[in-house]
Design an enzyme around this catalytic site. Structure first.
Site, PDB file in Angstrom:
ATOM      1  N   GLU A  53      -9.848 -10.163  -7.590  1.00 32.17           N
ATOM      2  CA  GLU A  53      -8.782  -9.163  -7.427  1.00 32.17           C
ATOM      3  C   GLU A  53      -7.649  -9.353  -8.441  1.00 32.17           C
ATOM      4  O   GLU A  53      -7.088  -8.376  -8.943  1.00 32.17           O
ATOM      5  CB  GLU A  53      -8.250  -9.213  -5.994  1.00 32.17           C
ATOM      6  CG  GLU A  53      -9.301  -8.732  -4.985  1.00 32.17           C
ATOM      7  CD  GLU A  53      -8.891  -8.897  -3.537  1.00 32.17           C
ATOM      8  OE1 GLU A  53      -7.761  -9.363  -3.271  1.00 32.17           O
ATOM      9  OE2 GLU A  53      -9.699  -8.543  -2.664  1.00 32.17           O
ATOM     10  N   ARG A  89      -1.886 -14.216   4.268  1.00 34.84           N
ATOM     11  CA  ARG A  89      -2.570 -13.552   5.391  1.00 34.84           C
ATOM     12  C   ARG A  89      -1.769 -13.722   6.689  1.00 34.84           C
ATOM     13  O   ARG A  89      -1.696 -12.807   7.510  1.00 34.84           O
ATOM     14  CB  ARG A  89      -3.990 -14.105   5.569  1.00 34.84           C
ATOM     15  CG  ARG A  89      -4.893 -13.967   4.348  1.00 34.84           C
ATOM     16  CD  ARG A  89      -5.558 -12.643   4.191  1.00 34.84           C
ATOM     17  NE  ARG A  89      -6.413 -12.270   5.286  1.00 34.84           N
ATOM     18  CZ  ARG A  89      -7.128 -11.144   5.289  1.00 34.84           C
ATOM     19  NH1 ARG A  89      -7.099 -10.301   4.252  1.00 34.84           N
ATOM     20  NH2 ARG A  89      -7.878 -10.832   6.318  1.00 34.84           N
ATOM     21  N   THR A 145      -5.198  -7.125  10.755  1.00 35.65           N
ATOM     22  CA  THR A 145      -5.544  -5.854  10.109  1.00 35.65           C
ATOM     23  C   THR A 145      -5.037  -4.671  10.932  1.00 35.65           C
ATOM     24  O   THR A 145      -4.450  -3.730  10.389  1.00 35.65           O
ATOM     25  CB  THR A 145      -7.079  -5.744   9.955  1.00 35.65           C
ATOM     26  OG1 THR A 145      -7.560  -6.919   9.305  1.00 35.65           O
ATOM     27  CG2 THR A 145      -7.460  -4.518   9.150  1.00 35.65           C
ATOM     28  N   TYR A 204     -12.218  -1.872  -3.771  1.00 34.54           N
ATOM     29  CA  TYR A 204     -12.731  -2.084  -2.406  1.00 34.54           C
ATOM     30  C   TYR A 204     -14.261  -1.998  -2.350  1.00 34.54           C
ATOM     31  O   TYR A 204     -14.819  -1.670  -1.291  1.00 34.54           O
ATOM     32  CB  TYR A 204     -12.099  -1.066  -1.451  1.00 34.54           C
ATOM     33  CG  TYR A 204     -10.757  -1.496  -0.887  1.00 34.54           C
ATOM     34  CD1 TYR A 204     -10.607  -2.680  -0.173  1.00 34.54           C
ATOM     35  CD2 TYR A 204      -9.625  -0.695  -1.042  1.00 34.54           C
ATOM     36  CE1 TYR A 204      -9.392  -3.066   0.360  1.00 34.54           C
ATOM     37  CE2 TYR A 204      -8.394  -1.073  -0.506  1.00 34.54           C
ATOM     38  CZ  TYR A 204      -8.293  -2.264   0.199  1.00 34.54           C
ATOM     39  OH  TYR A 204      -7.082  -2.636   0.739  1.00 34.54           O
ATOM     40  N   PHE A 219     -15.379   3.649   6.965  1.00 35.32           N
ATOM     41  CA  PHE A 219     -14.021   4.039   6.572  1.00 35.32           C
ATOM     42  C   PHE A 219     -13.799   4.000   5.063  1.00 35.32           C
ATOM     43  O   PHE A 219     -12.672   4.201   4.606  1.00 35.32           O
ATOM     44  CB  PHE A 219     -12.985   3.163   7.289  1.00 35.32           C
ATOM     45  CG  PHE A 219     -13.143   1.671   7.075  1.00 35.32           C
ATOM     46  CD1 PHE A 219     -12.666   1.054   5.925  1.00 35.32           C
ATOM     47  CD2 PHE A 219     -13.766   0.882   8.035  1.00 35.32           C
ATOM     48  CE1 PHE A 219     -12.807  -0.311   5.736  1.00 35.32           C
ATOM     49  CE2 PHE A 219     -13.908  -0.491   7.848  1.00 35.32           C
ATOM     50  CZ  PHE A 219     -13.426  -1.083   6.681  1.00 35.32           C
ATOM     51  N   ARG A 232       2.709  -6.410   9.048  1.00 37.63           N
ATOM     52  CA  ARG A 232       1.973  -5.283   9.650  1.00 37.63           C
ATOM     53  C   ARG A 232       2.559  -4.880  11.000  1.00 37.63           C
ATOM     54  O   ARG A 232       2.589  -3.688  11.336  1.00 37.63           O
ATOM     55  CB  ARG A 232       0.478  -5.622   9.729  1.00 37.63           C
ATOM     56  CG  ARG A 232      -0.191  -5.472   8.349  1.00 37.63           C
ATOM     57  CD  ARG A 232      -1.562  -6.055   8.303  1.00 37.63           C
ATOM     58  NE  ARG A 232      -2.322  -5.642   7.114  1.00 37.63           N
ATOM     59  CZ  ARG A 232      -3.458  -6.208   6.738  1.00 37.63           C
ATOM     60  NH1 ARG A 232      -3.970  -7.194   7.431  1.00 37.63           N
ATOM     61  NH2 ARG A 232      -4.076  -5.786   5.649  1.00 37.63           N
ATOM     62  N   ASN A 236      -1.951   0.234   6.824  1.00 38.64           N
ATOM     63  CA  ASN A 236      -1.434  -1.025   7.343  1.00 38.64           C
ATOM     64  C   ASN A 236      -0.583  -1.801   6.338  1.00 38.64           C
ATOM     65  O   ASN A 236      -0.550  -3.030   6.347  1.00 38.64           O
ATOM     66  CB  ASN A 236      -2.573  -1.869   7.931  1.00 38.64           C
ATOM     67  CG  ASN A 236      -3.625  -2.231   6.912  1.00 38.64           C
ATOM     68  OD1 ASN A 236      -3.531  -1.852   5.742  1.00 38.64           O
ATOM     69  ND2 ASN A 236      -4.624  -2.972   7.341  1.00 38.64           N
ATOM     70  N   LYS A 267       0.832  -1.209   0.000  1.00 42.16           N
ATOM     71  CA  LYS A 267       0.000   0.000   0.000  1.00 42.16           C
ATOM     72  C   LYS A 267       0.871   1.266   0.000  1.00 42.16           C
ATOM     73  O   LYS A 267       2.083   1.211   0.251  1.00 42.16           O
ATOM     74  CB  LYS A 267      -0.927  -0.028   1.219  1.00 42.16           C
ATOM     75  CG  LYS A 267      -1.971  -1.173   1.163  1.00 42.16           C
ATOM     76  CD  LYS A 267      -2.924  -1.111   2.349  1.00 42.16           C
ATOM     77  CE  LYS A 267      -3.964  -2.216   2.266  1.00 42.16           C
ATOM     78  NZ  LYS A 267      -4.948  -2.139   3.399  1.00 42.16           N
ATOM     79  N   HIS A 270      -2.123  -5.397   1.510  1.00 38.71           N
ATOM     80  CA  HIS A 270      -3.422  -6.035   1.305  1.00 38.71           C
ATOM     81  C   HIS A 270      -3.183  -7.465   0.869  1.00 38.71           C
ATOM     82  O   HIS A 270      -2.236  -7.735   0.134  1.00 38.71           O
ATOM     83  CB  HIS A 270      -4.216  -5.308   0.201  1.00 38.71           C
ATOM     84  CG  HIS A 270      -5.366  -6.137  -0.315  1.00 38.71           C
ATOM     85  ND1 HIS A 270      -6.584  -6.156   0.296  1.00 38.71           N
ATOM     86  CD2 HIS A 270      -5.436  -7.025  -1.343  1.00 38.71           C
ATOM     87  CE1 HIS A 270      -7.375  -7.022  -0.360  1.00 38.71           C
ATOM     88  NE2 HIS A 270      -6.698  -7.548  -1.352  1.00 38.71           N
TER      89      HIS A 270
HETATM   90  P1  ATP Z   1      -7.039  -5.963   3.260  1.00 43.25           P
HETATM   91  O1  ATP Z   1      -8.387  -6.243   2.666  1.00 43.25           O
HETATM   92  O2  ATP Z   1      -6.482  -4.591   2.899  1.00 43.25           O
HETATM   93  O3  ATP Z   1      -6.064  -7.082   3.043  1.00 43.25           O
HETATM   94  P2  ATP Z   1      -8.013  -6.886   5.786  1.00 43.25           P
HETATM   95  O4  ATP Z   1      -8.655  -7.975   4.996  1.00 43.25           O
HETATM   96  O5  ATP Z   1      -7.100  -7.284   6.912  1.00 43.25           O
HETATM   97  O6  ATP Z   1      -7.198  -5.924   4.851  1.00 43.25           O
HETATM   98  P3  ATP Z   1     -10.553  -5.530   5.768  1.00 43.25           P
HETATM   99  O7  ATP Z   1     -11.542  -5.730   6.845  1.00 43.25           O
HETATM  100  O8  ATP Z   1     -10.767  -6.205   4.446  1.00 43.25           O
HETATM  101  O9  ATP Z   1      -9.100  -5.915   6.365  1.00 43.25           O
HETATM  102  O10 ATP Z   1     -10.390  -3.960   5.539  1.00 43.25           O
HETATM  103  C1  ATP Z   1      -9.805  -3.463   4.349  1.00 43.25           C
HETATM  104  C2  ATP Z   1      -8.891  -2.324   4.696  1.00 43.25           C
HETATM  105  O11 ATP Z   1      -9.665  -1.246   5.183  1.00 43.25           O
HETATM  106  C3  ATP Z   1      -7.881  -2.610   5.807  1.00 43.25           C
HETATM  107  O12 ATP Z   1      -6.712  -3.254   5.365  1.00 43.25           O
HETATM  108  C4  ATP Z   1      -7.577  -1.213   6.277  1.00 43.25           C
HETATM  109  O13 ATP Z   1      -6.656  -0.551   5.393  1.00 43.25           O
HETATM  110  C5  ATP Z   1      -8.933  -0.541   6.175  1.00 43.25           C
HETATM  111  N1  ATP Z   1      -9.692  -0.626   7.426  1.00 43.25           N
HETATM  112  C6  ATP Z   1     -10.265  -1.732   7.958  1.00 43.25           C
HETATM  113  N2  ATP Z   1     -10.895  -1.465   9.110  1.00 43.25           N
HETATM  114  C7  ATP Z   1     -10.711  -0.125   9.298  1.00 43.25           C
HETATM  115  C8  ATP Z   1     -11.108   0.794  10.318  1.00 43.25           C
HETATM  116  N3  ATP Z   1     -11.843   0.388  11.365  1.00 43.25           N
HETATM  117  N4  ATP Z   1     -10.730   2.083  10.176  1.00 43.25           N
HETATM  118  C9  ATP Z   1     -10.010   2.507   9.121  1.00 43.25           C
HETATM  119  N5  ATP Z   1      -9.596   1.701   8.127  1.00 43.25           N
HETATM  120  C10 ATP Z   1      -9.934   0.401   8.217  1.00 43.25           C
HETATM  121 MG    MG Z   2      -9.836  -7.605   3.260  1.00 42.15          MG
END
Ligand code: ATP
Ligand code: MG
Length: 137
Positions: A126, A85, A91, A49, A57, A102, A112, A9, A115
């Site tokens: 994706e 993962r 996350t 997304y 968010f 992370r 973070n 990212k 992805h």
């Molecule tokens: P990713 O999809 O990026 O691999 P993830 O699967 O661990 O991450 P998701 O729940 O899919 O987490 O959320 C997607 C992304 O949205 C997170 O990686 C983070 O950048 C952002 N995000 C998630 N939760 C929050 C939150 N509570 N506040 C702000 N940003 C968030």
């Molecule tokens: Mg995700």
């Protein structure tokens, strides 16, 4: 052999740790089957997304994802989706295990560092979002 989509990212690209992050994938037995460095438009970030469009968010996340270049990769290997993962960590970096990407590079739950696809279905969507079949070898 399984394939998954990985993104370094904008926060991590800005920190100049692309190589360190890619090393972790290679050291854990994942192979890079495709890779490019690009910058997303807001519309492209929203498309990627889309599953999060109703989350509070969503606007902040999609703006963050456009703020600078990202590196997009197809990672390949046995159990690549789950393995990626695990290498990434939780996350929220506060909850991430020591030694995960992370834990070591993320700034916050939003910024973070990486992805990774979370299921076979999302990996298929994706990978096709970013790569044509002939770009994956
Ligand atoms: P990713 O999809 O990026 O691999 P993830 O699967 O661990 O991450 P998701 O729940 O899919 O987490 O959320 C997607 C992304 O949205 C997170 O990686 C983070 O950048 C952002 N995000 C998630 N939760 C929050 C939150 N509570 N506040 C702000 N940003 C968030
Ligand atoms: Mg995700």
């Amino acid at each position: 052999m399984e394939q998954t989509l990985s993104i370094i990212k904008p926060d991590a690209v800005q920190k100049n740790v692309i190589g360190e992050i890619i090393s972790r994938f290679e050291q854990n037995g994942l192979r890079i089957a495709a890779m490019k460095r690009i910058q997303l438009s807001k519309r492209e970030a929203e498309g990627f997304y889309y599953v999060h469009k109703d989350r509070p968010f969503f606007d902040s996340l999609t703006t963050f994802m456009t703020e600078g270049p990202i590196v997009v990769m197809v990672l390949e290997g046995e159990d690549a989706i789950a393995k990626n993962r695990a290498i990434m960590g939780a996350t929220n970096p506060e909850n991430a295990e020591p030694g995960t990407i992370r834990k070591d590079f993320a700034e916050s739950i939003e910024r973070n560092a990486v992805h990774g696809s979370d299921s076979a279905e999302s990996a298929a969507f994706e990978i096709l979002f970013f790569f044509a079949g002939m770009e994956i070898r």
